[in-house]
Design a protein around this motif. Sequence first.
Motif, PDB file in Angstrom:
ATOM      1  N   HIS A  25       0.857  -1.194   0.000  1.00 16.53           N
ATOM      2  CA  HIS A  25       0.000   0.000   0.000  1.00 16.53           C
ATOM      3  C   HIS A  25       0.888   1.237   0.000  1.00 16.53           C
ATOM      4  CE1 HIS A  25      -2.893  -2.989   0.996  1.00 16.53           C
ATOM      5  NE2 HIS A  25      -3.857  -2.137   1.283  1.00 16.53           N
ATOM      6  N   ALA A  26       0.319   2.378  -0.312  1.00 16.17           N
ATOM      7  CA  ALA A  26       1.074   3.634  -0.350  1.00 16.17           C
ATOM      8  C   ALA A  26       1.497   4.079   1.048  1.00 16.17           C
ATOM      9  CB  ALA A  26       0.223   4.719  -1.001  1.00 16.17           C
ATOM     10  N   LEU A  27       2.572   4.882   1.084  1.00 13.76           N
ATOM     11  CA  LEU A  27       3.135   5.401   2.322  1.00 13.76           C
ATOM     12  C   LEU A  27       3.682   6.788   2.031  1.00 13.76           C
ATOM     13  CD1 LEU A  27       3.815   4.391   5.226  1.00 13.76           C
ATOM     14  CD2 LEU A  27       6.019   3.684   4.329  1.00 13.76           C
ATOM     15  N   LYS A  28       3.627   7.687   3.036  1.00 12.78           N
ATOM     16  CA  LYS A  28       4.151   9.036   2.824  1.00 12.78           C
ATOM     17  C   LYS A  28       4.865   9.527   4.071  1.00 12.78           C
ATOM     18  CE  LYS A  28      -0.163  11.481   3.959  1.00 12.78           C
ATOM     19  NZ  LYS A  28      -0.719  10.399   4.717  1.00 12.78           N
ATOM     20  N   LEU A  29       5.678  10.573   3.896  1.00 11.97           N
ATOM     21  CA  LEU A  29       6.359  11.184   5.030  1.00 11.97           C
ATOM     22  C   LEU A  29       5.319  11.625   6.058  1.00 11.97           C
ATOM     23  CD1 LEU A  29       9.150  13.402   3.419  1.00 11.97           C
ATOM     24  CD2 LEU A  29       9.371  11.136   4.424  1.00 11.97           C
ATOM     25  N   GLY A  30       5.628  11.457   7.329  1.00 13.20           N
ATOM     26  CA  GLY A  30       4.719  11.835   8.396  1.00 13.20           C
ATOM     27  C   GLY A  30       3.820  10.706   8.864  1.00 13.20           C
ATOM     28  N   ASP A  31       3.698   9.637   8.067  1.00  8.44           N
ATOM     29  CA  ASP A  31       2.887   8.494   8.493  1.00  8.44           C
ATOM     30  C   ASP A  31       3.522   7.821   9.703  1.00  8.44           C
ATOM     31  OD1 ASP A  31       0.976   8.789   6.526  1.00  8.44           O
ATOM     32  OD2 ASP A  31       1.806   7.237   5.212  1.00  8.44           O
ATOM     33  N   GLN A  32       2.678   7.252  10.538  1.00  8.36           N
ATOM     34  CA  GLN A  32       3.124   6.484  11.701  1.00  8.36           C
ATOM     35  C   GLN A  32       3.018   5.012  11.330  1.00  8.36           C
ATOM     36  OE1 GLN A  32       4.137   8.060  14.464  1.00  8.36           O
ATOM     37  NE2 GLN A  32       4.064   6.597  16.110  1.00  8.36           N
ATOM     38  N   ILE A  33       4.101   4.255  11.521  1.00  2.78           N
ATOM     39  CA  ILE A  33       4.076   2.831  11.194  1.00  2.78           C
ATOM     40  C   ILE A  33       4.431   2.003  12.422  1.00  2.78           C
ATOM     41  CG2 ILE A  33       4.485   3.086   8.721  1.00  2.78           C
ATOM     42  CD1 ILE A  33       7.439   2.430   9.234  1.00  2.78           C
ATOM     43  N   HIS A  34       4.043   0.741  12.379  1.00  2.00           N
ATOM     44  CA  HIS A  34       4.262  -0.210  13.461  1.00  2.00           C
ATOM     45  C   HIS A  34       4.966  -1.429  12.890  1.00  2.00           C
ATOM     46  CE1 HIS A  34       2.219  -2.962  16.689  1.00  2.00           C
ATOM     47  NE2 HIS A  34       3.486  -2.750  16.964  1.00  2.00           N
ATOM     48  N   PHE A  35       6.137  -1.736  13.416  1.00  2.00           N
ATOM     49  CA  PHE A  35       6.857  -2.954  13.052  1.00  2.00           C
ATOM     50  C   PHE A  35       6.446  -4.030  14.049  1.00  2.00           C
ATOM     51  CE2 PHE A  35       9.512   0.363  11.297  1.00  2.00           C
ATOM     52  CZ  PHE A  35       9.893  -0.161  10.074  1.00  2.00           C
ATOM     53  N   LEU A  36       5.995  -5.177  13.556  1.00  2.00           N
ATOM     54  CA  LEU A  36       5.522  -6.227  14.448  1.00  2.00           C
ATOM     55  C   LEU A  36       5.911  -7.604  13.911  1.00  2.00           C
ATOM     56  CD1 LEU A  36       3.837  -6.924  16.981  1.00  2.00           C
ATOM     57  CD2 LEU A  36       1.831  -7.010  15.495  1.00  2.00           C
ATOM     58  N   GLY A  37       6.580  -8.384  14.756  1.00  2.00           N
ATOM     59  CA  GLY A  37       6.930  -9.752  14.407  1.00  2.00           C
ATOM     60  C   GLY A  37       8.418 -10.006  14.475  1.00  2.00           C
ATOM     61  N   HIS A  38       8.783 -11.265  14.655  1.00  2.00           N
ATOM     62  CA  HIS A  38      10.183 -11.689  14.690  1.00  2.00           C
ATOM     63  C   HIS A  38      10.986 -10.895  15.723  1.00  2.00           C
ATOM     64  CE1 HIS A  38       9.533 -14.232  11.205  1.00  2.00           C
ATOM     65  NE2 HIS A  38       8.874 -13.224  10.662  1.00  2.00           N
ATOM     66  N   GLY A  39      10.386 -10.678  16.915  1.00  2.01           N
ATOM     67  CA  GLY A  39      11.070  -9.977  17.994  1.00  2.01           C
ATOM     68  C   GLY A  39      10.951  -8.462  17.950  1.00  2.01           C
ATOM     69  N   SER A  40      10.256  -7.927  16.967  1.00  2.00           N
ATOM     70  CA  SER A  40      10.083  -6.470  16.860  1.00  2.00           C
ATOM     71  C   SER A  40       8.651  -6.091  17.212  1.00  2.00           C
ATOM     72  CB  SER A  40      10.375  -5.992  15.438  1.00  2.00           C
ATOM     73  OG  SER A  40      11.711  -6.224  15.111  1.00  2.00           O
ATOM     74  N   ASP A  41       8.505  -4.979  17.940  1.00  2.00           N
ATOM     75  CA  ASP A  41       7.189  -4.451  18.271  1.00  2.00           C
ATOM     76  C   ASP A  41       7.379  -2.992  18.689  1.00  2.00           C
ATOM     77  OD1 ASP A  41       4.615  -3.900  18.993  1.00  2.00           O
ATOM     78  OD2 ASP A  41       4.511  -5.375  20.617  1.00  2.00           O
ATOM     79  N   PHE A  42       7.413  -2.093  17.700  1.00  2.00           N
ATOM     80  CA  PHE A  42       7.609  -0.679  18.008  1.00  2.00           C
ATOM     81  C   PHE A  42       6.981   0.204  16.935  1.00  2.00           C
ATOM     82  CE2 PHE A  42      11.267  -1.849  15.458  1.00  2.00           C
ATOM     83  CZ  PHE A  42      11.534  -0.740  14.667  1.00  2.00           C
ATOM     84  N   LEU A  43       6.689   1.445  17.353  1.00  2.00           N
ATOM     85  CA  LEU A  43       6.108   2.450  16.463  1.00  2.00           C
ATOM     86  C   LEU A  43       7.192   3.413  16.012  1.00  2.00           C
ATOM     87  CD1 LEU A  43       2.937   3.423  18.505  1.00  2.00           C
ATOM     88  CD2 LEU A  43       3.068   1.842  16.600  1.00  2.00           C
ATOM     89  N   GLN A  44       7.006   3.972  14.831  1.00  2.00           N
ATOM     90  CA  GLN A  44       7.952   4.947  14.319  1.00  2.00           C
ATOM     91  C   GLN A  44       7.264   5.842  13.303  1.00  2.00           C
ATOM     92  OE1 GLN A  44      11.850   3.496  13.179  1.00  2.00           O
ATOM     93  NE2 GLN A  44      11.917   4.927  11.484  1.00  2.00           N
ATOM     94  N   GLU A  45       7.604   7.130  13.324  1.00  2.00           N
ATOM     95  CA  GLU A  45       7.104   8.064  12.312  1.00  2.00           C
ATOM     96  C   GLU A  45       8.070   8.058  11.135  1.00  2.00           C
ATOM     97  OE1 GLU A  45       6.314  12.814  11.637  1.00  2.00           O
ATOM     98  OE2 GLU A  45       6.294  12.026  13.683  1.00  2.00           O
ATOM     99  N   ILE A  46       7.522   8.141   9.923  1.00  2.00           N
ATOM    100  CA  ILE A  46       8.349   8.203   8.722  1.00  2.00           C
ATOM    101  C   ILE A  46       8.865   9.636   8.574  1.00  2.00           C
ATOM    102  CG2 ILE A  46       8.440   7.922   6.214  1.00  2.00           C
ATOM    103  CD1 ILE A  46       7.953   5.311   7.626  1.00  2.00           C
ATOM    104  N   THR A  47      10.163   9.823   8.756  1.00  2.00           N
ATOM    105  CA  THR A  47      10.766  11.147   8.618  1.00  2.00           C
ATOM    106  C   THR A  47      11.629  11.241   7.368  1.00  2.00           C
ATOM    107  OG1 THR A  47      12.606  10.494  10.033  1.00  2.00           O
ATOM    108  CG2 THR A  47      10.742  11.601  11.101  1.00  2.00           C
TER     109      THR A  47
END
Length: 84
Positions: A25-47
């Motif tokens: 799906h599309a993504l743009k600067l400023g979006d908030q994303i969540h990495f989940l799985g394989h030991g990862s579980d955190f949020l990050q803003e696309i800068t």
Amino acid sequence: MNGKRIGEVTHYYDRISVAVIMLSHALKLGDQIHFLGHGSDFLQEITSMELDHKKIKTAGKNQEIALKVSKPVKKNTSVFLITE
């Protein structure tokens, strides 16, 4: 917190903390994303994100982009777009 799966990590370069993500799906600067799985579980803003080593502001479906991540991720980690 609601999220929609928008892609998957295909590579991670630990020396420079960069994840390569294949988008469904599309993504743009400023979006908030969540990495989940394989030991990862955190949020990050696309800068900042890149396509073919060039900075971009938006990315579309089926593009493979690179972005700096705040924590390590592994291949096949799911990426979700956080929606309000």
